[in-house]
Design a protein around this motif. Structure first.
Motif, mmCIF file in Angstrom:
data_model
loop_
_atom_site.group_PDB
_atom_site.id
_atom_site.type_symbol
_atom_site.label_atom_id
_atom_site.label_comp_id
_atom_site.label_asym_id
_atom_site.label_seq_id
_atom_site.Cartn_x
_atom_site.Cartn_y
_atom_site.Cartn_z
ATOM 1 N N MET A 1 16.533 70.466 83.822
ATOM 2 C CA MET A 1 14.804 70.400 83.805
ATOM 3 C C MET A 1 14.505 71.312 82.607
ATOM 4 O O MET A 1 13.764 70.806 81.568
ATOM 5 C CB MET A 1 14.120 70.797 85.053
ATOM 6 N N ARG A 2 15.110 72.562 82.464
ATOM 7 C CA ARG A 2 14.659 73.330 81.367
ATOM 8 C C ARG A 2 15.055 72.860 80.000
ATOM 9 O O ARG A 2 14.592 72.895 79.016
ATOM 10 C CB ARG A 2 15.504 74.624 81.595
ATOM 11 N N SER A 3 16.519 71.948 80.038
ATOM 12 C CA SER A 3 16.975 71.297 78.803
ATOM 13 C C SER A 3 16.113 70.472 78.461
ATOM 14 O O SER A 3 15.760 70.189 77.174
ATOM 15 C CB SER A 3 18.474 71.035 78.982
ATOM 16 N N THR A 4 15.511 69.700 79.365
ATOM 17 C CA THR A 4 14.599 68.403 79.019
ATOM 18 C C THR A 4 13.428 68.949 78.224
ATOM 19 O O THR A 4 12.816 68.227 77.344
ATOM 20 C CB THR A 4 14.344 67.732 80.151
ATOM 21 N N VAL A 5 12.770 70.093 79.018
ATOM 22 C CA VAL A 5 11.513 70.648 78.605
ATOM 23 C C VAL A 5 11.881 71.025 77.038
ATOM 24 O O VAL A 5 11.015 70.997 76.061
ATOM 25 C CB VAL A 5 11.097 71.842 79.202
ATOM 26 N N MET A 6 13.043 71.787 76.926
ATOM 27 C CA MET A 6 13.180 72.275 75.516
ATOM 28 C C MET A 6 13.290 71.208 74.609
ATOM 29 O O MET A 6 12.878 71.496 73.406
ATOM 30 C CB MET A 6 14.628 73.340 75.460
ATOM 31 N N PHE A 7 13.906 70.069 74.966
ATOM 32 C CA PHE A 7 13.962 69.055 73.981
ATOM 33 C C PHE A 7 12.700 68.620 73.587
ATOM 34 O O PHE A 7 12.346 68.176 72.378
ATOM 35 C CB PHE A 7 15.061 67.867 74.660
ATOM 36 N N TYR A 8 11.723 68.295 74.484
ATOM 37 C CA TYR A 8 10.427 67.590 74.287
ATOM 38 C C TYR A 8 9.802 68.718 73.265
ATOM 39 O O TYR A 8 9.028 68.328 72.582
ATOM 40 C CB TYR A 8 9.651 67.376 75.463
ATOM 41 N N LEU A 9 9.845 69.838 73.512
ATOM 42 C CA LEU A 9 9.234 70.861 72.785
ATOM 43 C C LEU A 9 9.720 70.646 71.155
ATOM 44 O O LEU A 9 8.953 70.770 70.353
ATOM 45 C CB LEU A 9 9.597 72.198 73.114
ATOM 46 N N SER B 1 22.570 68.399 67.019
ATOM 47 C CA SER B 1 23.814 69.171 67.232
ATOM 48 C C SER B 1 23.882 69.461 68.722
ATOM 49 O O SER B 1 25.090 70.033 69.169
ATOM 50 C CB SER B 1 23.689 70.349 66.316
ATOM 51 N N ASN B 2 22.889 69.523 69.462
ATOM 52 C CA ASN B 2 22.858 69.921 71.039
ATOM 53 C C ASN B 2 23.455 68.656 71.768
ATOM 54 O O ASN B 2 22.870 67.841 71.844
ATOM 55 C CB ASN B 2 21.479 70.215 71.378
ATOM 56 N N ILE B 3 24.675 69.124 72.243
ATOM 57 C CA ILE B 3 25.299 68.074 72.980
ATOM 58 C C ILE B 3 24.648 67.599 74.123
ATOM 59 O O ILE B 3 24.618 66.498 74.774
ATOM 60 C CB ILE B 3 26.850 68.311 73.169
ATOM 61 N N LYS B 4 23.867 68.400 74.937
ATOM 62 C CA LYS B 4 23.161 68.313 76.166
ATOM 63 C C LYS B 4 22.063 67.341 75.752
ATOM 64 O O LYS B 4 21.637 66.741 76.747
ATOM 65 C CB LYS B 4 22.503 69.600 76.555
#
Length: 248
Positions: A1-9, A223-226
């Motif tokens: 969830m945190r990774s998804t939020v960071m992506f959208y930011l 570059s972020n594989i996640k």
């Protein structure tokens, strides 16, 4: 969830920075450089930075990250593949128009072409981009493309995409600096020298900083594989032909 939020930011930041780049380059060339025309005059040259920043940088960056949007991961890949190809094609067309604008202006004014480092980097970026698009279309969109070829092309396609973005960023900031040095001279039309940092210089430098920030954010996303689409990760390199994807 945190990774998804960071992506959208990061994704929203990417969109905002790209829009800011386009606004800045348009304001610069409309307010300080006199506007636009296609008549061989200096006003025609003004299309060059606008088209290159909009096409070779912003649209290119947007097209590169469209695959990373998590909302698309559970959907049919084909529409997003076509959107990626369409954005890149629009980017390439605008880039070619930008080159036409500057070459036509130079030829009309009997100015030499391709003598600066800026022009060398820029033409290399566009040439690689055209090659990248053609090979990508043949390798990833044509149903006759074999799976083995797609597996071979995928890492090269990804690496070359990032390389083109770096070259485009270098060409843009060197071109901005070159233009400011040309026009901001104390003996040219009463302009304030670049060294005194007039308003036009501030805007041009700010545009350069925005372009660098935009490029860095796009590279961070890529570059972020996640943040890679699950079926594009190294552990899953299987591809399905285009016609089969349409039936999924």
């Amino acid at each position: 969830m945190r990774s998804t939020v960071m992506f959208y930011l990061c994704f929203l930041l990417c969109l905002a920075l790209g829009l800011a780049c386009v606004v800045c380059v348009c304001v610069w060339n409309s307010r300080w450089r006199g506007g636009f025309a296609w008549d061989g005059s200096a006003l025609q040259f003004n299309w060059h930075p606008v088209l290159m920043v909009t096409g070779l940088l912003v649209l290119y960056g947007y097209g590169a990250v469209v695959y990373r949007v998590p909302l698309t991961w559970g959907q049919n890949k084909l529409p997003w593949k076509l959107l990626h190809a369409a954005l890149m094609l629009c980017s390439l067309i605008l880039s070619i128009l930008g080159l036409c604008a500057v070459f036509d202006f130079h030829n009309t004014k009997n100015i030499a072409n391709m003598y600066s480092l800026h022009s060398w980097i820029g033409i290399a970026a566009v040439a690689l981009f055209a090659l990248q698009w053609a090979v990508g279309f043949a390798g990833f969109l044509l149903p006759c493309s074999p799976v083995s070829l797609r597996k071979l092309l995928k890492p090269v396609h990804v690496w070359l995409g990032g390389t083109i973005l770096l070259l485009s960023t270098a060409a843009a900031i060197s071109g901005i600096n070159e233009k400011l040095f040309f026009v901001l001279k104390a003996n040219v039309s009463g302009a304030e020298p670049y060294s005194s940092l007039p308003a036009e210089a501030l805007l041009g430098n700010s545009l350069g900083a925005l372009i660098v920030a935009f490029g860095l954010v796009v590279l961070k996303i890529l570059s972020n594989i996640k943040w890679q689409r699950p079926d594009s990760r190294p552990e899953d390199m299987a591809y399905t032909p285009l016609l089969q994807e349409e039936n999924d």
